[in-house]
Every structure is written in structure tokens, then in C-alpha cells.
Design an enzyme around this catalytic site. Structure first.
Site, PDB file in Angstrom:
ATOM      1  N   GLY A 187     -13.599  11.298  48.135  1.00  0.00           N
ATOM      2  CA  GLY A 187     -13.475  12.448  47.253  1.00  0.00           C
ATOM      3  C   GLY A 187     -12.030  12.830  47.064  1.00  0.00           C
ATOM      4  N   PRO A 189      -8.602  15.004  46.941  1.00  0.00           N
ATOM      5  CG  PRO A 189      -6.302  14.646  46.890  1.00  0.00           C
ATOM      6  CD  PRO A 189      -7.557  14.358  46.157  1.00  0.00           C
ATOM      7  N   GLY A 190      -8.901  17.868  49.023  1.00  0.00           N
ATOM      8  CA  GLY A 190      -9.315  19.266  49.029  1.00  0.00           C
ATOM      9  C   GLY A 190     -10.761  19.505  48.664  1.00  0.00           C
ATOM     10  CB  THR A 191     -13.522  17.442  47.448  1.00  0.00           C
ATOM     11  OG1 THR A 191     -13.066  16.254  48.079  1.00  0.00           O
ATOM     12  CG2 THR A 191     -13.079  17.460  46.015  1.00  0.00           C
ATOM     13  CD  GLU A 410       3.613  28.416  25.410  1.00  0.00           C
ATOM     14  OE1 GLU A 410       2.415  28.063  25.387  1.00  0.00           O
ATOM     15  OE2 GLU A 410       4.502  27.727  25.936  1.00  0.00           O
ATOM     16  CG  HIS A 413       1.036  24.729  22.891  1.00  0.00           C
ATOM     17  ND1 HIS A 413       0.911  23.378  22.725  1.00  0.00           N
ATOM     18  CD2 HIS A 413       2.209  24.915  23.546  1.00  0.00           C
ATOM     19  CE1 HIS A 413       1.971  22.774  23.249  1.00  0.00           C
ATOM     20  NE2 HIS A 413       2.780  23.687  23.754  1.00  0.00           N
TER      21      HIS A 413
HETATM   22  P1  ADP Z   1     -10.116  17.165  52.305  1.00  0.00           P
HETATM   23  O1  ADP Z   1     -11.237  16.676  51.433  1.00  0.00           O
HETATM   24  O2  ADP Z   1      -8.800  16.928  51.661  1.00  0.00           O
HETATM   25  O3  ADP Z   1     -10.211  16.692  53.711  1.00  0.00           O
HETATM   26  P2  ADP Z   1     -10.619  19.687  53.528  1.00  0.00           P
HETATM   27  O4  ADP Z   1     -11.937  19.366  54.100  1.00  0.00           O
HETATM   28  O5  ADP Z   1      -9.487  19.668  54.464  1.00  0.00           O
HETATM   29  O6  ADP Z   1     -10.294  18.747  52.306  1.00  0.00           O
HETATM   30  O7  ADP Z   1     -10.718  21.070  52.778  1.00  0.00           O
HETATM   31  C1  ADP Z   1      -9.672  21.960  52.759  1.00  0.00           C
HETATM   32  C2  ADP Z   1     -10.187  23.370  52.722  1.00  0.00           C
HETATM   33  O8  ADP Z   1     -10.807  23.670  51.487  1.00  0.00           O
HETATM   34  C3  ADP Z   1     -11.247  23.642  53.748  1.00  0.00           C
HETATM   35  O9  ADP Z   1     -10.668  24.012  54.950  1.00  0.00           O
HETATM   36  C4  ADP Z   1     -12.042  24.768  53.140  1.00  0.00           C
HETATM   37  O10 ADP Z   1     -11.438  26.006  53.427  1.00  0.00           O
HETATM   38  C5  ADP Z   1     -11.915  24.533  51.663  1.00  0.00           C
HETATM   39  N1  ADP Z   1     -13.095  23.861  51.119  1.00  0.00           N
HETATM   40  C6  ADP Z   1     -13.128  22.656  50.537  1.00  0.00           C
HETATM   41  N2  ADP Z   1     -14.376  22.358  50.107  1.00  0.00           N
HETATM   42  C7  ADP Z   1     -15.160  23.380  50.464  1.00  0.00           C
HETATM   43  C8  ADP Z   1     -16.551  23.649  50.319  1.00  0.00           C
HETATM   44  N3  ADP Z   1     -17.377  22.788  49.722  1.00  0.00           N
HETATM   45  N4  ADP Z   1     -17.020  24.808  50.805  1.00  0.00           N
HETATM   46  C9  ADP Z   1     -16.197  25.676  51.415  1.00  0.00           C
HETATM   47  N5  ADP Z   1     -14.883  25.477  51.590  1.00  0.00           N
HETATM   48  C10 ADP Z   1     -14.350  24.346  51.119  1.00  0.00           C
HETATM   49 ZN    ZN Z   2       4.380  23.538  25.058  1.00  0.00          ZN
END
Ligand code: ADP
Ligand code: ZN
Ligand code: MG
Length: 592
Positions: A187, A189-191, A410, A413
Site C-alpha cells: 500500500g 505510504p501512510g495507509t 488563479e 485556473h
Molecule cells: P505505513 O502504511 O506507511 O506503514 P502507518 O501504519 O505507519 O503507515 O500509518 C501511519 C499513521 O497513520 C498511523 O499511525 C495512524 O495514526 C494513521 N493511520 C493510517 N491508516 C489508518 C487507518 N486505517 N485508521 C486509523 N489510522 C490510520
Molecule cells: Zn498556476
């Protein structure tokens, strides 16, 4: 120092006074002496009134010769108790040998400590090969569970199965089912990949060994492989348990590609992981969870059945998921009654879970800075824009002329975006500078889209070029303000031709094979799989797409000049136009 101080205070009182030989002779002659001890060259005298004295004699002269030399009456001498004390071996040692020995002893000590330091470092080097896996202790109270993960329903469904395996392995063994060895979380990043892995261990209540791919690879060659070995060893001892390898792409890259020295080490590490995963007995109940956002670079051997045969794909959250994630993170934060997280979710298409968590956090910080007790809508909107574009730069000084150019840019756009049927609605137009941008036009999709038709891309190109074209139309010349627009437009047009097969003249195929090579940092290298002639055609087609976008935009700018002026003037007056006001000014958006 201690002995000096000690002797100064303590011995001073009892220390015998040193007297000359003639004094001693006089005292003997006066019969004042009661006892004499001869120790080497020292003559220690105790007088009848029990005062003590000390006298030095020449070393080659005995006490008796001394007495006779000074003509002491022998009768008087015999009345004195005279004893000779020999130098003890210890005295001899202290006086004669120690001065020579001391430097050696000091050097010896020095060497000893040095060796100890070195061997300490040595043993550290030996333990390098030990996995530094963070063993997350089971914390019954604060454990992460599936409740903390919002959305990602499919992923949770898959992982619930893993939890079952870990909790009731017998149920599966009895039916002859093999427990999967590895689960790969894929997934952006940050998912929430790391979060999900944690929640699996929390749900199953088993130990969790966390290690990140880059931790395997260090300064020394061979460390990675031995760390893998020790990690798996540790895990087997603690079974049932979970090994979590985060960012596995750091070691799991396709073998045999790339430049530089480090990839040999990576290959060894990867090989070791493969070997260890094959070496599990099915009854060992160790499950390896790995996470990556680059499945495309993973070695195919990692993905074959028997290793990471389960693949769980975690998408960016959709509208409902975003709302749920916002709710999860809003648990500890006091929101004002007016706040509707659904609205926030609508404005944040394409945001990851981590972005959403970040927005709520930023909003809380903004509210705290204003000394409010609750987070209000404005905080959240401001936070979204801050995360999207960058912080507001209200104090940046711009001239009237620049302000005017930005306003028209702007407005261009926004205008083009509004009058093209297949673009996302305009949410906000502003000429307040934010981050690197002089002004910005926010568009947000009202629903989540997964496929994009060609016509939509042409419209996107038109919107991107609109700023530049408006400047040209109104002021007769262009500024550097449109640089990033042009760059994005060119990149988009190139993708249309080379990746999406949307050019009619070049046909449905892709051009160029993108290959990532790590050499002095990150670098995408494109392998050409087409001829020089085709390269020329590609450039032509890119220009073609840009032209199409340009024409579309120009037509709207020319046809709706009054509306353009209206937006620009409103911006100059108010700096920002929100969605509702904008739609009132423009009338309904034409439908596709
Ligand atoms: P990665 O996929 O990059 O490992 P993380 O698991 O570290 O991402 O997620 C980073 C932060 O984003 C988590 O600590 C949480 O706070 C938030 N987060 C991401 N997805 C969710 C989710 N589905 N539900 C709740 N919090 C989430
Ligand atoms: Zn522009
Ligand atoms: Mg992660």
C-alpha cells in the site's frame, strides 16, 4: 594526596625531631638517652623523658665507630639500650626496586585497560549479527487492535484469518491445512500498514518482533544475513508469534540489478530470509508479515507460494473510510458541534490515513494557538490546506503588480476548471501565498475515481495551462509564476503518450521501461525500448496534447472574459473566494 594530608595532621605530633650527631653525643654524655635503635643510616633515639629524636649517620660508618670517633665514654654507652634493626625486605623493595618498577606497572595498567576497551568493542562487533528486533511486549491495556484501524475492510478481513491461525492453530492443523508463512502488506505510504501489523499481534495477543528492512544492512558485510538468522531463531523460541519486517523493499529488491557495493549484502540478506522462511516447520506458528509500498521492485522469489503467498493490498481510503479514520483520530480531541467530519472527508480525496491523522493534529495545534477549547471548522480547513500546499505566508511582501498577475493567473485556473464539464469542482481560490505557491486554486473530487478517461486528462491539461494563458492574454507577456504548472502539464502529457497509450498516432503501447537503480541515492533510469524516430514522434505527440489543452483553455478564457475579470477583481478585493460564493458568481457548472 590522602597520605600527605594524613601525615601532616596525624604524624606531626609524634614525628621525631631530627637532631645533629653532636647533639646526640652531648645527650649521651649527659646520660639523657635511654634507648637507641639503629636502622640503616637512621639512629632513632628515645630520651629518658621519652621524647624521640632522629639522627642520620654516614652510611659506611658503624654506630660503634661513631661513638669511639667522638670519644664517648664506653661506660655511658653501655648504659643505653642499643638495638640494631635490619632493613626489612619490604623496605628494601620500596626503596630500591619500586622506583624502577613503577613505570612498568603503570604502563601495564594502561595496556590492560586499553585491551579491555578493545575487546569490549570486539564483542560488540560480534553481537552486531544479533537481530536488534524490537520485541514488542504484550501490553494488555494499550495494545493496538483492529478497532484502531478504520476502513481497510478487505485487509482486516484477510488479517482476521491470520489472527485465527495464531489463536487456534490446532483447528487448522487437524484439517491438514497449512498455515500461511508470510503475509505481504502492500500500500501507499501512510495507509496504515505498520498499524495493521501491530493490530494483528494485538488481536492475537502474541509477541511481535518488529524490524525494518534497512536495519538488516549495516556497515559490515554479512551482518544482514546473520541478523535474519538470529531474528528467526528468537521468533521460533517465542512461538506463536509474528515477525514484522517493515519496508521490506530495502532488502527484498530484485536480485542482480543495481549498481554499487551494497547490493551484494542485500542479496545475502534476502537469500537468508528466503531460506529461513522455507525452513519453518508448519507447526511452528510463526507468521512473517512484511510491508512495502514498492511491490514492483520486489524479488519474484519472495512472492512465490510458500513464502509471502498472501498479499493484502491496502488502498488509499475512500470517502467513507476517510470519515471513519477521522473519527478514530478525533476520539481524544474536542471538536466543536458544527464540525462535520464528512465534509472534511469530502475535501480530502487522495489523502492517506497518515495525512488525515496529521490534519486533525494540525487543527488541534491551530486551535490551541488561538487559545480555543474546541477545534472549529476553520482550523480543519486551514490544516487541510497547510498539509496540501504548505503553510500560509501572509507576511510575504508582494507588489501590487504581482498581486494583480497572481489574481488573473488563479482566476484563469478557476474559470477554465469551472467551465469544463469533466473537471473536479473548484473548492477555493486564493491569492494568499502558501508554501512555494503564489496563489492556489483548490479542486476536490466529489467522489472517488479509479479510472480516468482521456477527455478528462485533456481538461486537466487545459486547467493547468490556464494560468499561463491568462497571463499572456491579459498582460501580453508571461512570468515565471507558471513554471510548476507547465512542468506538471508536460509530465502529464508525456504519461498520456508513453504510459497510457492515449496517443492515436503512436498506438496502444507503452514507451520506455522504467527501472529504478540505486546509485548515489535515488535515481529513476529509463530504458529506451524505441528508436530515435519514435522518440521524435513522442515529442510531437506531447506537443500535440499540450496544444489541445491550450486551445480548450484559450476558448474559455476568450469566451468568458467578463467572468474572468469578475473573479480576478473579487480576488484582488477579498484575496479568497470560497466554493459557495464562487458558484454563485459563475452560475451552474456545465454537466458532462
Ligand atoms: P505505513 O502504511 O506507511 O506503514 P502507518 O501504519 O505507519 O503507515 O500509518 C501511519 C499513521 O497513520 C498511523 O499511525 C495512524 O495514526 C494513521 N493511520 C493510517 N491508516 C489508518 C487507518 N486505517 N485508521 C486509523 N489510522 C490510520
Ligand atoms: Zn498556476
Ligand atoms: Mg510503515
Amino acid at each position: 594526596m590522602v597520605s600527605t594530608i594524613f601525615s601532616y595532621f596525624f604524624e606531626n605530633s609524634t614525628k621525631p625531631q631530627t637532631v645533629g650527631i653532636e647533639t646526640l653525643i652531648k645527650q649521651i654524655n649527659n646520660e639523657e638517652v635511654s634507648e637507641i635503635i639503629i636502622s640503616g643510616n637512621n639512629i632513632l633515639t628515645t630520651l629518658k623523658d621519652s621524647t624521640r629524636e632522629k639522627t642520620l649517620k654516614e652510611s659506611n660508618e658503624s654506630f660503634s665507630t661513631l661513638l669511639s670517633n667522638y670519644n664517648v665514654d664506653p661506660a655511658k654507652a653501655t648504659a643505653i639500650k642499643i638495638s640494631v634493626k635490619e632493613d626489612t625486605a619490604w623496605d628494601y623493595f620500596l626503596i630500591n626496586i619500586l622506583p624502577f618498577l613503577l613505570p612498568f606497572i603503570l604502563v601495564g595498567f594502561f595496556l590492560f585497560f586499553m585491551m579491555r576497551g578493545v575487546s569490549g568493542a570486539n564483542s560488540k562487533a560480534m553481537s552486531f549479527g544479533q537481530a536488534a528486533a524490537k520485541d514488542v511486549k504484550l501490553d494488555k491495556k494499550n495494545r493496538t487492535t483492529f478497532k484502531d484501524v478504520a476502513g481497510a475492510k478487505e485487509a482486516k478481513e484477510e488479517l482476521k484469518e491470520i489472527v485465527e491461525f495464531l489463536k487456534f492453530p490446532k483447528k487448522f492443523h487437524d484439517l491438514g491445512a497449512k498455515i500461511p508463512r508470510g503475509v505481504l502488506l502492500l500500500g501507499a505510504p501512510g495507509t496504515g500498514k505498520t498499524l495493521l501489523a501491530r493490530s494483528v499481534s494485538g488481536e492475537a495477543q502474541v509477541p511481535f518482533f518488529h524490524m525494518s528492512g534497512s536495519e538488516f544492512v549495516e556497515m559490515f558485510v554479512g551482518v544482514g544475513a546473520s541478523r535474519v538468522r538470529s531474528l528467526f531463531e528468537k521468533a521460533k523460541k517465542n512461538s506463536p508469534c509474528i515477525i514484522f519486517i517493515d519496508e521490506i523493499d530495502a532488502v527484498g529488491r530484485r536480485r542482480g540489478s543495481g549498481l554499487g557495493g551494497s547490493h551484494d549484502e542485500r542479496e545475502q540478506t534476502l537469500n537468508q530470509i528466503l531460506v529461513e522462511m522455507d525452513g519453518f516447520e508448519p507447526t511452528q506458528n510463526v507468521i512473517v508479515i512484511a510491508a512495502t509500498n514498492r511491490p514492483d521492485v520486489l524479488d519474484p522469489a519472495l512472492l512465490r507460494p510458500g513464502r509471502f503467498d498472501r498479499r493484502v493490498i491496502i488502498d488509499l481510503p475512500d470517502l467513507q473510510d476517510r470519515e471513519d479514520i477521522l473519527h478514530v483520530h478525533a476520539r481524544q480531541k474536542p471538536l466543536a458541534k458544527e464540525v462535520d467530519l464528512k465534509k472534511i472527508a469530502q475535501r480530502t480525496a487522495g489523502f492517506s490515513g497518515a495525512d488525515l491523522a496529521n490534519i486533525l493534529n494540525e487543527a488541534a495545534i491551530l486551535a490551541a494557538r488561538e487559545n480555543r477549547k474546541e477545534i472549529i471548522n476553520e482550523d480543519l480547513f486551514e490544516a487541510i490546506e497547510k498539509v496540501m500546499i504548505g503553510p500560509e505566508r501572509k507576511n510575504r511582501i508582494i507588489t501590487e503588480k504581482e498581486k494583480k498577475i497572481t489574481a488573473y493567473h488563479e482566476a484563469g485556473h478557476a474559470l477554465v476548471s469551472h467551465f469544463l464539464p469533466n473537471t473536479d469542482p473548484v473548492h477555493k481560490v486564493s491569492i494568499i501565498s502558501r508554501g512555494a505557491a503564489g496563489g492556489y486554486t483548490l479542486q476536490a473530487a466529489s467522489e472517488d475515481k479509479h479510472f480516468h478517461p482521456k477527455s478528462e486528462f485533456i481538461s486537466d491539461l487545459a486547467v493547468l495551462l490556464a494560468g499561463h494563458l491568462t497571463e499572456k492574454t491579459i498582460f501580453g507577456e508571461v512570468t515565471t509564476g507558471a513554471t510548476s504548472d507547465l512542468r506538471r502539464a508536460t509530465a502529464l502529457a508525456r504519461s498520456l503518450v508513453t504510459d497510457y497509450g492515449m496517443s492515436d498516432n503512436l498506438g496502444p503501447r507503452t514507451y520506455g521501461e522504467k527501472e529504478e537503480m540505486i546509485f548515489l541515492g535515488r535515481e529513476i533510469h529509463e530504458q529506451r525500448d524505441y528508436s530515435e524516430k519514435v522518440a521524435e514522434k513522442i515529442d510531437e505527440e506531447i506537443a500535440n496534447f499540450i496544444k489541445q489543452g491550450e486551445q480548450k483553455a484559450q476558448a474559455i478564457i476568450d469566451g468568458q472574459r467578463d467572468k474572468l475579470e469578475l473573479i480576478a477583481n473579487t480576488l484582488l478585493e477579498k484575496e479568497t473566494i470560497e466554493k459557495e460564493e464562487f458558484e454563485e458568481m459563475m452560475g451552474p457548472k456545465p454537466q458532462a
